[in-house]
Motif scaffolding. Sequence first.
Motif, PDB file in Angstrom:
ATOM      1  N   SER A  43     -26.338  11.035   5.649  1.00 40.52           N
ATOM      2  CA  SER A  43     -25.385  11.798   4.841  1.00 40.52           C
ATOM      3  C   SER A  43     -25.172  13.171   5.469  1.00 40.52           C
ATOM      4  O   SER A  43     -25.982  13.609   6.304  1.00 40.52           O
ATOM      5  CB  SER A  43     -25.980  11.955   3.423  1.00 40.52           C
ATOM      6  OG  SER A  43     -25.192  12.821   2.638  1.00 40.52           O
ATOM      7  N   ILE A  47     -24.901  16.835   6.844  1.00 38.64           N
ATOM      8  CA  ILE A  47     -25.105  17.532   8.123  1.00 38.64           C
ATOM      9  C   ILE A  47     -25.833  16.624   9.122  1.00 38.64           C
ATOM     10  O   ILE A  47     -25.531  16.633  10.318  1.00 38.64           O
ATOM     11  CB  ILE A  47     -25.878  18.850   7.875  1.00 38.64           C
ATOM     12  CG1 ILE A  47     -24.971  19.829   7.101  1.00 38.64           C
ATOM     13  CG2 ILE A  47     -26.369  19.466   9.172  1.00 38.64           C
ATOM     14  CD1 ILE A  47     -25.688  21.033   6.497  1.00 38.64           C
ATOM     15  N   ASP A  98     -33.437   7.895   7.678  1.00 35.12           N
ATOM     16  CA  ASP A  98     -33.188   8.423   6.332  1.00 35.12           C
ATOM     17  C   ASP A  98     -33.986   7.592   5.333  1.00 35.12           C
ATOM     18  O   ASP A  98     -34.287   6.413   5.561  1.00 35.12           O
ATOM     19  CB  ASP A  98     -31.691   8.342   6.000  1.00 35.12           C
ATOM     20  CG  ASP A  98     -31.272   9.370   4.936  1.00 35.12           C
ATOM     21  OD1 ASP A  98     -30.519  10.290   5.276  1.00 35.12           O
ATOM     22  OD2 ASP A  98     -31.707   9.242   3.771  1.00 35.12           O
ATOM     23  N   ASN A 109     -34.020  17.307   9.900  1.00 41.72           N
ATOM     24  CA  ASN A 109     -32.874  17.733   9.087  1.00 41.72           C
ATOM     25  C   ASN A 109     -32.973  17.344   7.614  1.00 41.72           C
ATOM     26  O   ASN A 109     -32.373  18.001   6.762  1.00 41.72           O
ATOM     27  CB  ASN A 109     -31.603  17.129   9.701  1.00 41.72           C
ATOM     28  CG  ASN A 109     -30.416  17.251   8.791  1.00 41.72           C
ATOM     29  OD1 ASN A 109     -29.786  18.299   8.686  1.00 41.72           O
ATOM     30  ND2 ASN A 109     -30.108  16.162   8.063  1.00 41.72           N
ATOM     31  N   TYR A 144     -37.161  26.068  -2.794  1.00 40.44           N
ATOM     32  CA  TYR A 144     -36.398  25.659  -1.601  1.00 40.44           C
ATOM     33  C   TYR A 144     -36.456  26.769  -0.545  1.00 40.44           C
ATOM     34  O   TYR A 144     -36.671  26.504   0.645  1.00 40.44           O
ATOM     35  CB  TYR A 144     -34.966  25.382  -2.054  1.00 40.44           C
ATOM     36  CG  TYR A 144     -33.980  24.971  -0.992  1.00 40.44           C
ATOM     37  CD1 TYR A 144     -33.973  23.669  -0.479  1.00 40.44           C
ATOM     38  CD2 TYR A 144     -33.009  25.856  -0.533  1.00 40.44           C
ATOM     39  CE1 TYR A 144     -33.038  23.280   0.468  1.00 40.44           C
ATOM     40  CE2 TYR A 144     -32.068  25.474   0.406  1.00 40.44           C
ATOM     41  CZ  TYR A 144     -32.085  24.194   0.907  1.00 40.44           C
ATOM     42  OH  TYR A 144     -31.149  23.818   1.835  1.00 40.44           O
ATOM     43  N   THR A 201     -21.687  18.864   0.998  1.00 37.23           N
ATOM     44  CA  THR A 201     -22.491  17.674   1.317  1.00 37.23           C
ATOM     45  C   THR A 201     -23.092  17.164   0.006  1.00 37.23           C
ATOM     46  O   THR A 201     -22.832  17.711  -1.069  1.00 37.23           O
ATOM     47  CB  THR A 201     -23.664  18.004   2.269  1.00 37.23           C
ATOM     48  OG1 THR A 201     -24.570  18.862   1.561  1.00 37.23           O
ATOM     49  CG2 THR A 201     -23.230  18.660   3.551  1.00 37.23           C
TER      50      THR A 201
END
Length: 263
Positions: A21, A23, A42, A95, A158, A193
């Motif tokens: 998905s 980026i 993923d 990522n 985060y 995204t």
Amino acid sequence: MDPSNVFRLTGKVAVVTGAGSGIGRASAGVLAAAGARVVVADLDLAGAEETVADIKEEGGEAVARRVDVADPAAMGALVDETVSGLGRLDVLVNNAGIMIRRPLAEVPPDEFDRILSVNLKSVLYGSQAAARVMRPGSSIVNTLSTIIDFATAGTGSYAAAKKGGEALTRTFAVELGPRGIRVNGVAPGWTDTGITRQRHVDDAGEFQQSGFDQLAGRMAAAAPLGTVAEAIDSAYAVLYLASDASRCVTGHVIRVNGGASMA
Ligand SMILES: NC(=O)c1ccc[n+]([C@@H]2O[C@H](COP(=O)([O-])OP(=O)(O)OC[C@H]3O[C@@H](n4cnc5c(N)ncnc54)[C@H](O)[C@@H]3O)[C@@H](O)[C@H]2O)c1
């Protein structure tokens, strides 16, 4: 001399996590278009398979793998399978990421652990596994976030993870530099995204386009360039850091945010 040749990744092998998905998908596509064989990893195997289908449609080479980046053994196995199946590992893009918004005073321990595991510990485990097999000239790229420059309500867990990721990036750069392995970060600004869309899904599961568009407008207005980033903008930064074009760059973080923060 053709400067575009230095961006070519022909003969190289790249692993991109969270590439089902957003980026990660854009990054996998750009690396494959530059000639790399790409392992599209993923948690969401269906998403990874869609990315692989897109890459193959464009004439590139890619395989899909299911992985939970929070699991050190799974990251080790992903790297080992890549080397046994494709012969080498030249580029790792750490990522995959998640965001759960909650004021820090209310964050429960299991949620904090999960955010750190997926966004931060994964960078450690993935890079450790890659460092075992990478040769001189290889590159690790970590997707950080512009949140490393700001404090905003609800994003503390985060931000802690991404800021920690920046620290890992710099220390790995120091430790792996003597072996010719470069380690850098890409810090996207607000980008359309899955992560940014999920915030605008209401209790009935409906995506609220108008709220999403309003936030996108505010984010664009806050940036000197007057725009928000697209996933492909971060992917181009990943390509630069993955390729020999950046052979003298390590321990650096490229901000892809229209100038919303600078450091
Ligand atoms: N979109 C933004 O505004 C933005 C801004 C700054 C940084 N980032 C970072 O960019 C990276 C990519 O996110 P995105 O914006 O493309 O969001 P996204 O939700 O579209 O993509 C994230 C991908 O990571 C995968 N993933 C989640 N947990 C995983 C796990 N445990 N193991 C393996 N895969 C997992 C998801 O299945 C998904 O395919 C993340 O690290 C995110 O923190 C995004």
